[in-house]
Design an enzyme around this catalytic site. Sequence first.
Site, PDB file in Angstrom:
ATOM      1  CG  LEU A 139      -2.062  -0.950   1.353  1.00 43.93           C
ATOM      2  CD1 LEU A 139      -2.773  -0.766   2.694  1.00 43.93           C
ATOM      3  CD2 LEU A 139      -3.044  -0.781   0.207  1.00 43.93           C
ATOM      4  CG  ASP A 140       0.415   4.441  -2.795  1.00 41.18           C
ATOM      5  OD1 ASP A 140       1.178   3.611  -3.295  1.00 41.18           O
ATOM      6  OD2 ASP A 140      -0.415   5.101  -3.445  1.00 41.18           O
ATOM      7  CE  LYS A 141       5.733   8.254   5.174  1.00 42.63           C
ATOM      8  NZ  LYS A 141       6.868   9.216   5.102  1.00 42.63           N
TER       9      LYS A 141
END
Length: 325
Positions: A139-141
């Site tokens: 997942l993106d940060k």
Amino acid sequence: MSGVQTKDVTQDEDEMRLDRWFKKHFPHVSHGMIEKLLRKGQIRVEGGRAKGNQRLSAGQSVRIPPMPEPGEQSDAPSINRDDAAFARSLVIYQDKHLIALNKPPGLAAQGGSKIKMHLDHLLQAFGKGDQKPRLVHRLDKDTSGVMVVAKTAQSAKSLARLFQTRDVKKTYWAVCLGVPNPRAGEIKGFMKKSMDGDRELMVGAHHGEEGAQHALTRYAVADNAGQRVSWVVLRPETGRTHQLRVHMQALGHSIYGDGKYPCDYPDPEGLSRKLHLHARKIEIPRDGQTPLVLEADLPRHMADSFDALGFNPDDNLMLVEEALT
């Protein structure tokens, strides 16, 4: 330090990610150090440069540069008691094969040159060396929600294969600027990686263009607050980098809080400016059983925004999800 050596990939390591292969053979060496060696070209597969996410094949040879021996100084900090407790507090489900976590926004999945705290480091709370769980997707940060990690190498191989196909069903919730019209549909096309200064961005591309990958997202509007903002349920059918963020920008209704992929709609007042994108649910197929359904509660900033905007997760959500199929 050991000398330069070459190891062959065994049959049971077939399709294992290169970075995971390294952690198996050198559990005392940090992910950050492995990425550094890859960037410098010191780790090679069949004589060529490689990336950490490259899948290995049985029989391939891997060049290994001088590595610190166990017990020598390494740049991998051990997890402390508070971080271990924090990691365990994220667990929403576990069995003998996997652990499901509710990743908070702001926590990166893996380390990098400027990232010291990340989920891969926190997984030491559940085991060290070969016993440490393995990431099988990302997942993106700044995206929150369900993340699945595998407890064994075999589970990692099986889960990674499922995530690479369309067999795993992923559902995201987003607060978007404006209201998409039509209220349900799909966004598809090609995208590729590009650089904006020192920032990596995903941009639209043409079929056949170098680096172009096809991407498909289904969406449905669950609710809206006038014409200012809407609650959109998203289902990515492919798994490209920043796919949902790029697709909503392409639709003209960027995800609220996304400074990387903005649109022309003004921001609503009185809401947190954090990214409003949440991996709400993952459904994993199981042989001879019903799918494993994993759900993650909204992070605080999105729950507050839902309350402020009058979005009720119980209202018509089943009908909305049916519109995505």
